[in-house]
Design an enzyme around this catalytic site. Structure first.
Site, PDB file in Angstrom:
ATOM      1  N   ILE A   1      63.977  67.875 117.285  1.00  0.00           N
ATOM      2  CA  ILE A   1      62.632  67.768 117.837  1.00  0.00           C
ATOM      3  C   ILE A   1      62.617  66.824 119.045  1.00  0.00           C
ATOM      4  CG2 ILE A   1      60.283  66.928 117.350  1.00  0.00           C
ATOM      5  CD1 ILE A   1      60.715  67.847 114.447  1.00  0.00           C
ATOM      6  N   GLY A   2      61.791  67.173 120.051  1.00  0.00           N
ATOM      7  CA  GLY A   2      61.655  66.336 121.232  1.00  0.00           C
ATOM      8  C   GLY A   2      62.860  66.348 122.138  1.00  0.00           C
ATOM      9  N   ARG A   3      63.704  67.339 121.948  1.00  0.00           N
ATOM     10  CA  ARG A   3      64.940  67.476 122.729  1.00  0.00           C
ATOM     11  C   ARG A   3      65.891  66.294 122.543  1.00  0.00           C
ATOM     12  NH1 ARG A   3      64.685  71.913 125.419  1.00  0.00           N
ATOM     13  NH2 ARG A   3      66.564  71.472 126.600  1.00  0.00           N
ATOM     14  N   LEU A   4      65.720  65.569 121.454  1.00  0.00           N
ATOM     15  CA  LEU A   4      66.654  64.498 121.107  1.00  0.00           C
ATOM     16  C   LEU A   4      67.749  65.102 120.222  1.00  0.00           C
ATOM     17  CD1 LEU A   4      64.214  61.527 120.456  1.00  0.00           C
ATOM     18  CD2 LEU A   4      65.534  62.061 122.519  1.00  0.00           C
ATOM     19  N   HIS A   5      68.497  66.001 120.826  1.00  0.00           N
ATOM     20  CA  HIS A   5      69.487  66.787 120.092  1.00  0.00           C
ATOM     21  C   HIS A   5      70.669  65.923 119.641  1.00  0.00           C
ATOM     22  CE1 HIS A   5      67.086  69.904 121.790  1.00  0.00           C
ATOM     23  NE2 HIS A   5      67.594  69.787 123.006  1.00  0.00           N
TER      24      HIS A   5
END
Length: 201
Positions: A177-181
């Site tokens: 989520i939130g591009r906090l991959h």
């Protein structure tokens, strides 16, 4: 779906890859073994296309092709390549980089004999990557070969076979989520062991 924890993943990237590939197959993702193969010419011009993974073990990742094709010419001139697997439904990606060698003629012949007969004929009929006048040329050639091999097994062409990418870097990516991959990188050291690092997304 859970993320990637460098304390919990397998210390062996090949085993970790096999776990993810098995998960993709179990999830009924079409052509879970499909991968992007990226190559480059000696002067650095890149090219990429989709191919199918046919074998993976601690010796590397294996795929097959026409040795006269554009990709084969690039690999023979510059034996380094990259692979990308992407399983959208699982939000997972694997990137592999390394050197490439041809499989043995025996390995190529053994795999060729497991292919559907239509694919065996196709390996002879198609002068891969060459310009042809039209589809009818291809279909006529395939029909001629069907006649030639009507009462016997199809021989493996000498110009057809496999390549094995021997990995030096393997990165596992998990969407969050939130591009906090999550990105976990395995790198092969000079003594044959793998280091594990976390990368910023």
């Amino acid at each position: 779906m859970s993320g990637l924890d460098e304390q919990e993943i397998d210390r062996d990237p090949i085993r970790q890859f096999q776990i993810w590939l098995d998960d993709a197959i179990a999830a009924n993702i079409p052509l879970a073994e499909a991968m992007t193969l990226a190559t480059a010419t000696p002067d650095g011009r890149p090219a990429a296309r989709m191919v199918l993974l046919k074998q993976v073990d601690h010796n590397g990742f294996v795929f097959f092709t026409n040795y006269r094709s554009a990709k084969a010419r690039q690999l023979d001139a510059n034996p380094h390549a990259a692979l990308v697997f992407y399983w959208n439904l699982l939000e997972r990606q694997v990137r592999v980089e390394g050197s490439v060698v041809r499989t043995s003629a025996e390995e190529s012949r053994e795999y060729f004999q497991t292919r559907p007969r239509e694919s065996q004929i196709g390996a002879w009929a198609s002068e891969q990557s060459e310009v042809i006048a039209g589809r009818d040329v291809l279909e006529q050639r395939a029909q001629e070969l069907e006649t030639l091999y009507c009462d016997r097994d199809v021989d493996c062409p000498e110009h057809w076979g496999g390549y094995r990418l021997k990995p030096e870097r393997i990165e596992f990516w998990k969407g969050r989520i939130g591009r906090l991959h999550d990105r976990i990188l395995y790198e092969l050291t000079s003594d044959g062991t793998w280091t594990i690092s976390r990368l910023a997304p």
